[in-house]
Design a protein around this motif. Sequence first.
Motif, PDB file in Angstrom:
ATOM      1  N   UNK A 140       0.853  -1.192   0.000  1.00 25.85           N
ATOM      2  CA  UNK A 140       0.000   0.000   0.000  1.00 25.85           C
ATOM      3  C   UNK A 140       0.887   1.238   0.000  1.00 25.85           C
ATOM      4  N   UNK A 141       0.721   2.078  -1.027  1.00 20.35           N
ATOM      5  CA  UNK A 141       1.474   3.335  -1.137  1.00 20.35           C
ATOM      6  C   UNK A 141       0.556   4.477  -0.713  1.00 20.35           C
ATOM      7  N   UNK A 142       1.047   5.314   0.190  1.00 18.18           N
ATOM      8  CA  UNK A 142       0.266   6.476   0.619  1.00 18.18           C
ATOM      9  C   UNK A 142       0.861   7.754   0.024  1.00 18.18           C
ATOM     10  N   UNK A 143       0.010   8.526  -0.631  1.00 15.79           N
ATOM     11  CA  UNK A 143       0.436   9.781  -1.264  1.00 15.79           C
ATOM     12  C   UNK A 143      -0.025  10.937  -0.391  1.00 15.79           C
ATOM     13  N   UNK A 144       0.864  11.892  -0.172  1.00 20.11           N
ATOM     14  CA  UNK A 144       0.490  13.097   0.591  1.00 20.11           C
ATOM     15  C   UNK A 144       0.943  14.341  -0.155  1.00 20.11           C
ATOM     16  N   UNK A 145       0.310  15.451   0.164  1.00 22.11           N
ATOM     17  CA  UNK A 145       0.713  16.739  -0.415  1.00 22.11           C
ATOM     18  C   UNK A 145       1.980  17.238   0.247  1.00 22.11           C
ATOM     19  N   UNK A 146       2.707  18.079  -0.480  1.00 18.16           N
ATOM     20  CA  UNK A 146       3.917  18.713   0.070  1.00 18.16           C
ATOM     21  C   UNK A 146       5.146  17.896  -0.273  1.00 18.16           C
ATOM     22  N   UNK A 147       6.325  18.500  -0.086  1.00 14.82           N
ATOM     23  CA  UNK A 147       7.561  17.786  -0.353  1.00 14.82           C
ATOM     24  C   UNK A 147       7.804  16.679   0.678  1.00 14.82           C
ATOM     25  N   UNK A 148       8.620  15.715   0.316  1.00 12.70           N
ATOM     26  CA  UNK A 148       8.981  14.641   1.232  1.00 12.70           C
ATOM     27  C   UNK A 148       9.673  15.247   2.450  1.00 12.70           C
ATOM     28  N   UNK A 149       9.171  14.983   3.674  1.00  9.29           N
ATOM     29  CA  UNK A 149       9.819  15.564   4.856  1.00  9.29           C
ATOM     30  C   UNK A 149      11.273  15.073   4.939  1.00  9.29           C
ATOM     31  N   UNK A 150      12.151  15.965   5.273  1.00  6.31           N
ATOM     32  CA  UNK A 150      13.566  15.603   5.321  1.00  6.31           C
ATOM     33  C   UNK A 150      13.900  14.861   6.606  1.00  6.31           C
ATOM     34  N   UNK A 151      14.826  13.908   6.474  1.00  7.84           N
ATOM     35  CA  UNK A 151      15.358  13.219   7.644  1.00  7.84           C
ATOM     36  C   UNK A 151      14.389  12.281   8.321  1.00  7.84           C
TER      37      UNK A 151
END
Length: 248
Positions: free
Chosen positions: A236-247
């Motif tokens: 299961x892949x979850x897509x979210x808005x915004x850039x990938x959080x760093x770290x």
Amino acid sequence: MAYDTAILFRDDSYLKEIDATVLAINERGGILTDQTVFYATSGGQPGDTGVFVRSDGSTIGIAATVTGESKEEIIHVPASDQTLPAIGEKLTLRLDWDRRYKLMRMHTACHLLSVVCPFPITGAAVSEDDSRVDFDLPDAGVTKESVTQKMMELVNANHPIFTRWITDDELAANPGLIKSKNVRPPTGTGRIRLVCIGENASVDSQPCGGTHVATTGEVGAIHIGKIEKKGKENRRFRIRFGPLPEGV
Ligand SMILES: [Zn+2]
């Protein structure tokens, strides 16, 4: 009895409001109109919400939109304690556009994910701030970073997105168009709506009845929040808005 509603979001997903006439109120208080811009829950995309504006300026809140006996029958479900309109009454149907536009961006992001991860799809659900796509995939073999990067390459390329209709026979001759393992597109009506990405559909085309943005750039910044194991053969892949959080 079947009602003939002109379904305007199929040809123009950017229509935010339209004038319409009430055709019927069903036994549960659902409102049917001669035309609509309200998308009805289907294919993993939730139905629209919004208001119907009466001639005196008062409004009827619409909490959900669903299909009836067929996908051509669109039923607007009022919130509780709303005054119902009269049959024949003229109304202005107005979407909660902020919500719908997020759903269009998210839904389109699901198509981009299916391009980056070309595996059979076993389920999908779109929501305003989180969407999921389930793949028949024993071993992901990919990271959320790499999938995010490939999806953002498609976003940044700003490919056009358009629809075209094909016949049942054309679909039968191109079975590779169907990415969903469990859900077959409805055949038998003689025509199927294809959602195409890229000039001449160079990036992707697949049967879909949902609402999408006009270019991949409109999806904006998105990332894969999680890749979860769901049973032996599903990821299961979850897509979210915004850039990938760093770290993370
Ligand atoms: Zn779609």
